[in-house]
Motif scaffolding. Structure first.
Motif, PDB file in Angstrom:
ATOM      1  N   ASP A  12     114.007  58.439  40.543  1.00  0.00           N
ATOM      2  CA  ASP A  12     112.463  58.278  40.616  1.00  0.00           C
ATOM      3  C   ASP A  12     111.962  59.726  40.525  1.00  0.00           C
ATOM      4  O   ASP A  12     112.703  60.854  39.695  1.00  0.00           O
ATOM      5  CB  ASP A  12     111.989  57.917  41.897  1.00  0.00           C
ATOM      6  CG  ASP A  12     112.553  58.582  43.052  1.00  0.00           C
ATOM      7  OD1 ASP A  12     112.958  59.569  42.831  1.00  0.00           O
ATOM      8  OD2 ASP A  12     112.639  57.800  44.095  1.00  0.00           O
ATOM      9  N   GLN A  18     109.565  62.716  34.862  1.00  0.00           N
ATOM     10  CA  GLN A  18     109.363  61.939  33.880  1.00  0.00           C
ATOM     11  C   GLN A  18     109.765  60.309  34.614  1.00  0.00           C
ATOM     12  O   GLN A  18     109.420  59.448  33.727  1.00  0.00           O
ATOM     13  CB  GLN A  18     110.388  61.832  32.721  1.00  0.00           C
ATOM     14  CG  GLN A  18     111.795  61.970  32.965  1.00  0.00           C
ATOM     15  CD  GLN A  18     112.666  62.346  31.894  1.00  0.00           C
ATOM     16  OE1 GLN A  18     112.438  61.733  30.890  1.00  0.00           O
ATOM     17  NE2 GLN A  18     113.823  63.095  32.198  1.00  0.00           N
ATOM     18  N   PHE A  19     110.326  60.279  35.672  1.00  0.00           N
ATOM     19  CA  PHE A  19     110.586  59.111  36.495  1.00  0.00           C
ATOM     20  C   PHE A  19     109.820  58.622  37.410  1.00  0.00           C
ATOM     21  O   PHE A  19     110.139  57.750  38.409  1.00  0.00           O
ATOM     22  CB  PHE A  19     112.318  58.942  36.674  1.00  0.00           C
ATOM     23  CG  PHE A  19     113.009  59.093  35.609  1.00  0.00           C
ATOM     24  CD1 PHE A  19     113.190  58.533  34.435  1.00  0.00           C
ATOM     25  CD2 PHE A  19     113.823  60.461  35.536  1.00  0.00           C
ATOM     26  CE1 PHE A  19     113.950  58.642  33.331  1.00  0.00           C
ATOM     27  CE2 PHE A  19     114.614  60.666  34.564  1.00  0.00           C
ATOM     28  CZ  PHE A  19     114.729  59.916  33.520  1.00  0.00           C
ATOM     29  N   ASP A  22     105.911  54.089  38.233  1.00  0.00           N
ATOM     30  CA  ASP A  22     106.362  52.884  37.721  1.00  0.00           C
ATOM     31  C   ASP A  22     107.483  53.331  36.679  1.00  0.00           C
ATOM     32  O   ASP A  22     108.046  52.135  36.314  1.00  0.00           O
ATOM     33  CB  ASP A  22     105.410  51.923  37.311  1.00  0.00           C
ATOM     34  CG  ASP A  22     104.822  52.588  36.039  1.00  0.00           C
ATOM     35  OD1 ASP A  22     105.061  53.607  35.800  1.00  0.00           O
ATOM     36  OD2 ASP A  22     104.075  51.736  35.533  1.00  0.00           O
ATOM     37  N   ARG A  23     108.046  54.381  36.361  1.00  0.00           N
ATOM     38  CA  ARG A  23     108.918  54.725  35.812  1.00  0.00           C
ATOM     39  C   ARG A  23     110.354  54.926  36.353  1.00  0.00           C
ATOM     40  O   ARG A  23     111.456  55.281  35.713  1.00  0.00           O
ATOM     41  CB  ARG A  23     108.508  55.921  34.907  1.00  0.00           C
ATOM     42  CG  ARG A  23     107.637  55.668  33.906  1.00  0.00           C
ATOM     43  CD  ARG A  23     107.469  57.031  33.055  1.00  0.00           C
ATOM     44  NE  ARG A  23     106.413  56.907  32.194  1.00  0.00           N
ATOM     45  CZ  ARG A  23     105.887  57.718  31.526  1.00  0.00           C
ATOM     46  NH1 ARG A  23     106.471  59.140  31.418  1.00  0.00           N
ATOM     47  NH2 ARG A  23     104.974  57.344  30.471  1.00  0.00           N
TER      48      ARG A  23
END
Length: 84
Positions: A12, A18-19, A22-23
């Motif tokens: 996360d 970048q994570f 909701d990614r």
């Protein structure tokens, strides 16, 4: 945490911006690259898992070791029955 092949991780925003949100994803590690990188970062190859624990996408990700967490939230995938 230094991941190993077979580890199930939550990736996360703590592992890489970048994570975030909701990614975020659950990730099954296949390999850990031994190439030198910036201190505390690592390249991982593995599979993104859905909520049922099925692999959906193979990915290579660049993440901070300090932001990785072990994931125990998924159940083992149920065996699929053969259709007759």
């Amino acid at each position: 945490m230094r991941p190993s092949p077979g580890d199930l991780l939550t990736i996360d925003g703590r592992a890489s911006v970048q994570f975030a949100g909701d990614r975020a994803m659950t990730f099954r590690v296949v390999s850990v690259c031994d190439r030198p990188t910036y201190q505390g970062w690592v390249w991982l190859t593995g599979y993104v898992l859905n909520r049922r624990g099925d692999a959906t996408t193979k990915r290579e990700v660049y993440v901070q070791l300090a932001g990785l967490t072990a994931s125990g939230q998924l159940h083992q995938p149920e065996p699929r029955l053969a259709r007759l």
